[in-house]
Design a protein around this motif. Structure first.
Motif, mmCIF file in Angstrom:
data_model
loop_
_atom_site.group_PDB
_atom_site.id
_atom_site.type_symbol
_atom_site.label_atom_id
_atom_site.label_comp_id
_atom_site.label_asym_id
_atom_site.label_seq_id
_atom_site.Cartn_x
_atom_site.Cartn_y
_atom_site.Cartn_z
ATOM 1 N N LEU A 39 26.843 -7.909 62.613
ATOM 2 C CA LEU A 39 28.110 -7.260 62.280
ATOM 3 C C LEU A 39 28.053 -6.502 60.958
ATOM 4 C CD1 LEU A 39 30.670 -10.020 63.357
ATOM 5 C CD2 LEU A 39 29.883 -8.017 64.639
ATOM 6 N N ARG A 40 26.878 -6.431 60.323
ATOM 7 C CA ARG A 40 26.769 -5.678 59.068
ATOM 8 C C ARG A 40 26.979 -4.188 59.326
ATOM 9 N NH1 ARG A 40 21.295 -8.258 56.505
ATOM 10 N NH2 ARG A 40 20.562 -7.707 58.594
ATOM 11 N N ASP A 41 27.842 -3.584 58.527
ATOM 12 C CA ASP A 41 28.074 -2.149 58.662
ATOM 13 C C ASP A 41 27.131 -1.322 57.796
ATOM 14 O OD1 ASP A 41 29.103 -3.016 56.309
ATOM 15 O OD2 ASP A 41 30.970 -1.865 56.435
ATOM 16 N N ARG A 42 26.371 -1.956 56.892
ATOM 17 C CA ARG A 42 25.393 -1.289 56.027
ATOM 18 C C ARG A 42 24.387 -2.325 55.548
ATOM 19 N NH1 ARG A 42 29.502 0.471 51.278
ATOM 20 N NH2 ARG A 42 30.623 1.191 53.139
ATOM 21 N N PHE A 43 23.262 -1.852 55.050
ATOM 22 C CA PHE A 43 22.217 -2.758 54.556
ATOM 23 C C PHE A 43 22.033 -2.556 53.059
ATOM 24 C CE2 PHE A 43 21.333 -3.374 58.951
ATOM 25 C CZ PHE A 43 20.687 -4.596 59.048
ATOM 26 N N LEU A 44 21.841 -3.674 52.372
ATOM 27 C CA LEU A 44 21.746 -3.656 50.910
ATOM 28 C C LEU A 44 20.326 -3.317 50.450
ATOM 29 C CD1 LEU A 44 22.962 -4.294 48.092
ATOM 30 C CD2 LEU A 44 22.276 -6.690 48.489
ATOM 31 N N PHE A 45 20.255 -2.452 49.441
ATOM 32 C CA PHE A 45 19.003 -2.193 48.720
ATOM 33 C C PHE A 45 19.220 -2.651 47.283
ATOM 34 C CE2 PHE A 45 16.423 0.478 45.923
ATOM 35 C CZ PHE A 45 15.164 0.240 46.441
ATOM 36 N N HIS A 46 18.562 -3.726 46.913
ATOM 37 C CA HIS A 46 18.753 -4.302 45.577
ATOM 38 C C HIS A 46 17.381 -4.706 45.046
ATOM 39 C CE1 HIS A 46 20.764 -7.518 42.814
ATOM 40 N NE2 HIS A 46 20.515 -6.365 42.176
ATOM 41 N N GLN A 47 16.871 -3.931 44.089
ATOM 42 C CA GLN A 47 15.557 -4.166 43.526
ATOM 43 C C GLN A 47 15.648 -4.221 41.995
ATOM 44 O OE1 GLN A 47 12.677 -4.673 45.144
ATOM 45 N NE2 GLN A 47 13.602 -4.420 47.189
ATOM 46 N N GLY B 253 19.533 10.998 51.574
ATOM 47 C CA GLY B 253 20.655 11.120 52.493
ATOM 48 C C GLY B 253 21.046 9.818 53.174
ATOM 49 N N ASN B 254 20.210 8.808 53.077
ATOM 50 C CA ASN B 254 20.517 7.527 53.722
ATOM 51 C C ASN B 254 21.308 6.585 52.823
ATOM 52 O OD1 ASN B 254 19.042 8.229 56.077
ATOM 53 N ND2 ASN B 254 17.135 7.703 55.002
ATOM 54 N N ILE B 255 21.523 7.009 51.563
ATOM 55 C CA ILE B 255 22.205 6.151 50.602
ATOM 56 C C ILE B 255 23.694 6.470 50.574
ATOM 57 C CG2 ILE B 255 22.404 5.563 48.159
ATOM 58 C CD1 ILE B 255 19.962 4.399 49.432
ATOM 59 N N ILE B 256 24.533 5.418 50.584
ATOM 60 C CA ILE B 256 25.973 5.595 50.381
ATOM 61 C C ILE B 256 26.231 5.712 48.891
ATOM 62 C CG2 ILE B 256 28.236 4.543 50.736
ATOM 63 C CD1 ILE B 256 27.117 3.110 53.162
ATOM 64 N N ARG C 290 23.175 0.429 60.615
ATOM 65 C CA ARG C 290 23.471 -0.916 61.094
ATOM 66 C C ARG C 290 22.260 -1.581 61.741
ATOM 67 N NH1 ARG C 290 29.489 -0.872 63.890
ATOM 68 N NH2 ARG C 290 30.634 -0.056 62.088
ATOM 69 N N ALA C 291 21.179 -0.829 61.861
ATOM 70 C CA ALA C 291 19.973 -1.350 62.503
ATOM 71 C C ALA C 291 19.021 -1.872 61.435
ATOM 72 C CB ALA C 291 19.301 -0.265 63.335
ATOM 73 N N TYR C 292 18.599 -3.115 61.611
ATOM 74 C CA TYR C 292 17.715 -3.731 60.617
ATOM 75 C C TYR C 292 16.357 -3.039 60.551
ATOM 76 C CZ TYR C 292 14.973 -7.310 58.249
ATOM 77 O OH TYR C 292 14.142 -7.986 57.396
ATOM 78 N N PRO C 293 15.694 -2.727 61.666
ATOM 79 C CA PRO C 293 14.402 -2.025 61.548
ATOM 80 C C PRO C 293 14.536 -0.666 60.858
ATOM 81 C CG PRO C 293 14.678 -2.943 63.739
ATOM 82 C CD PRO C 293 15.992 -3.081 63.060
ATOM 83 N N GLU C 294 15.637 0.039 61.107
ATOM 84 C CA GLU C 294 15.831 1.339 60.464
ATOM 85 C C GLU C 294 16.044 1.176 58.958
ATOM 86 O OE1 GLU C 294 18.645 5.334 61.050
ATOM 87 O OE2 GLU C 294 18.934 3.533 62.291
ATOM 88 N N SER C 295 16.717 0.105 58.551
ATOM 89 C CA SER C 295 16.918 -0.131 57.122
ATOM 90 C C SER C 295 15.601 -0.429 56.421
ATOM 91 C CB SER C 295 17.897 -1.292 56.925
ATOM 92 O OG SER C 295 17.310 -2.522 57.307
ATOM 93 N N LEU C 296 14.693 -1.107 57.105
ATOM 94 C CA LEU C 296 13.380 -1.364 56.513
ATOM 95 C C LEU C 296 12.608 -0.070 56.281
ATOM 96 C CD1 LEU C 296 12.237 -4.538 58.502
ATOM 97 C CD2 LEU C 296 13.174 -4.419 56.182
ATOM 98 N N ALA C 297 12.703 0.855 57.223
ATOM 99 C CA ALA C 297 12.020 2.143 57.054
ATOM 100 C C ALA C 297 12.629 2.926 55.891
ATOM 101 C CB ALA C 297 12.120 2.947 58.351
ATOM 102 N N MET C 298 13.939 2.910 55.759
ATOM 103 C CA MET C 298 14.596 3.600 54.640
ATOM 104 C C MET C 298 14.193 2.984 53.304
ATOM 105 S SD MET C 298 18.441 4.045 56.175
ATOM 106 C CE MET C 298 18.763 4.985 57.660
ATOM 107 N N GLN C 299 14.122 1.666 53.258
ATOM 108 C CA GLN C 299 13.734 0.985 52.025
ATOM 109 C C GLN C 299 12.302 1.322 51.646
ATOM 110 O OE1 GLN C 299 14.864 -3.278 50.977
ATOM 111 N NE2 GLN C 299 12.761 -3.551 51.682
ATOM 112 N N GLU C 300 11.455 1.376 52.646
ATOM 113 C CA GLU C 300 10.056 1.702 52.372
ATOM 114 C C GLU C 300 9.918 3.105 51.773
ATOM 115 O OE1 GLU C 300 7.006 2.865 55.569
ATOM 116 O OE2 GLU C 300 6.665 0.708 55.262
#
Length: 564
Positions: free
Chosen positions: A456-464, A492-495, A522-532
């Motif tokens: 149900l996450r509407d966004r994924f956190l990037f916290h480093q 463009g992927n960052i809010i 909202r997709a976990y695999p896609e968030s991993l690619a964005m983080q990378e």
């Protein structure tokens, strides 16, 4: 002293005597209440004539055993005429003769009663001949199992129609009459039907049938059993062949029959429907074969059981087919909660259908279902206590469907279990863990446990937190912060609302920079690619500015003491 002791003994003895005599005195007093005696309940009828169904069943058993004297007990004349004959005989007896008869414990029945019994036995034989030659009785499930019979059948309340003496509907009906014998109400063949039997079957027919009798099995000729079984098998084979031919035609007509809802529905319905239509055909044609009523009614009774099984089979396959069609549409529309509801309703409907089928089959067999249900009411408390966990899990499943904390396909943390929800059943929920094991969690526990739904996450956190070495100057730090903020702004992927880069503090071995942002996915695999992608951009920027990443280090200073 002795006199006082003697007086004490007399008083004690008198008190005991008065206590023993008090019940008798109380009964003899004018105002004393005499307990009423409970009415004596009449004994159950040994022939089972309490309901039309049990009466017809007992009559057929007697006819199948060729015990016509026992079958005579199901005729009204053996109750009315026999009792009146006995009363008249007792009135005409002299007192001395009556005492002598009673002292002998009874004797042979009077001649009038014996003649009535023999006449009823002859009527039972003629009734069997009429039924074997085309007469009919209502099937076992249709016969009323109530002591009052069918009230709204257009007949008097104490009459019940259970068949016909002839194959035609307009033929003489077979009527039962409810009469009272020795304080009990019994169903017996009415006198109107007795007279019709006398006229319908002549005496010559009895002699002819007796001469033609051959080998019998279970109270009916072997050939009659073979005829009925052959009819049943032929009917089922014919309908099954027609069903197979219809499905072959549909496969050629419907190009996409594998995905066609109509084809899938018919494919699921044809086997049980063929069986049910075969039973209906057997019911419609069995009376026209002119076979023994004993064999006919026996197989019709078992055919009713097969009919109930076919209906239950048809209903279960229909529920599965509808559920598959609806589930497929819900999956395509990505309505996962609807899939859970459909799955739950499918299982609930199948449980209800099976319960109805079991009750119907037990009733057709002849077991008293109402008594069993009443017994469940008596033992309701024990059942509730024993099924406490089951009820708790059922309520928990309803709560899960209503509140929707998780759905099928969601990744969730339930207590110490993390995995993907595979199924929400009526008792438990199945979770597929990261180790690919399947964990079953009772719904009662699940409804009260903390659930963290990652789906149900509407966004994924990037916290480093980035650590740079202490030899980095303040000017380099300010430039690095500006470049990192630019990287977040250009991605463009960052809010942008919550994105920030700050000099966080002085660590033990590094200057700490905090990067905080949310990826718009909202997709976990896609968030991993964005983080990378973002981490690689940070690394390149540090290399470009000549700033090194810090890592835990310790500097040890050794001081040598100088000699004085």
């Amino acid at each position: 002293m002795k006199a006082a002791l003697h007086l004490f003994r007399v008083l004690i003895l008198g008190a005991i005597t008065l206590a023993l005599a008090s019940p008798a005195v109380a009964q003899s007093l004018p105002g004393a209440e005499i307990p009423e005696e409970e009415p004596v309940k009449p004994a159950p009828d040994p022939f089972g004539r309490e309901t039309p169904r049990s009466m017809v069943t007992g009559l057929l058993q007697a006819l199948g055993d060729a015990d016509y004297l026992r079958a005579a007990q199901f005729f009204a004349m053996t109750a009315d005429e026999q009792s009146s004959s006995i009363e008249n005989a007792e009135v005409e007896m002299a007192p001395d003769q009556r005492i002598e008869e009673e002292g002998q414990g009874g004797g042979d029945p009077p001649d009038a009663a014996q003649r009535d019994l023999e006449r009823a036995a002859d009527l039972a034989r003629k009734l069997q001949i009429a039924l074997d030659r085309g007469g009919s009785l209502l099937p076992f499930p249709v016969l009323s199992n109530a002591s009052t019979g069918v009230i709204d059948d257009g007949l008097a309340e104490d009459f019940e129609r259970v068949g016909n003496l002839a194959a035609e509907e307009a033929g003489a009906p077979i009527l039962l009459q409810q009469i009272e014998v020795d304080g009990t109400k019994q169903w017996r063949i009415a006198s109107e039907t007795e007279n019709a039997i006398e006229q319908f079957v002549p005496a010559e027919a009895v002699e002819q049938v007796s001469a033609e009798e051959g080998t019998s099995v279970a109270g009916a000729p072997l050939l009659d059993w073979l005829k009925l079984i052959g009819l049943a098998l032929l009917a089922f084979a014919a309908f099954r062949l027609l069903a197979a031919l219809l499905m072959v035609i549909l496969r050629r007509v419907i190009a996409t029959h594998d995905t066609s809802p109509a084809y899938r529905f018919l494919d699921a319905a044809m086997p049980p429907l063929s069986l049910y239509l075969a039973v209906l055909t057997f019911y419609a044609t069995a009376d026209g074969l002119g076979v023994s009523i004993v064999a006919r009614q026996t197989l019709l009774r078992y055919a009713a059981i097969v009919a109930w099984i076919a209906l239950a089979w048809f209903a279960l396959r229909l529920v599965d087919a509808i559920a598959r069609i609806v589930t497929g549409r819900m999956h395509r529309a990505e309505r996962r909660q609807a899939v859970t509801i459909v799955s739950f309703l499918r299982r609930g409907a199948k449980v209800v259908l099976l319960a109805i089928a079991v009750v119907a089959v037990l009733d057709t067999i002849g077991l008293d279902v109402t008594t069993g249900i009443a017994a469940l009411g008596i033992g309701g408390l024990a059942l509730a206590l024993g099924a406490q966990k089951t009820i708790e899990n059922l309520v928990g499943s309803v709560t899960l469907i209503a509140d929707r904390p998780v759905q099928v396909g969601d990744a969730a943390q339930i207590g110490e279990v993390f995995g993907t929800i595979e199924d929400i059943g009526m008792r438990s929920t199945l979770v597929r863990t990261l180790d690919r094991t399947l964990v079953s969690i009772p719904n009662g526990y699940l409804a009260s446990e903390r659930i963290e739904n990652y789906a149900l996450r509407d966004r994924f956190l990037f916290h480093q937190t980035i650590g740079v070495t202490y030899d980095t100057s303040a000017e380099q730090m300010e430039q690095l912060l500006r470049e990192l903020r630019a990287i977040l702004a250009d991605d463009g992927n960052i809010i942008d609302d919550d994105a920030r880069v700050r000099f966080h503090g002085f660590g033990d071995s590094a200057l700490q920079i905090e990067m905080f942002a949310y990826f718009n996915t909202r997709a976990y695999p896609e968030s991993l690619a964005m983080q990378e992608t973002l981490l690689f951009a940070v690394m390149r920027k540090l290399d470009e500015l000549g700033i090194d990443f810090a890592f835990p280090t310790q500097t040890i200073h050794l001081q040598r003491d100088q000699e004085a």
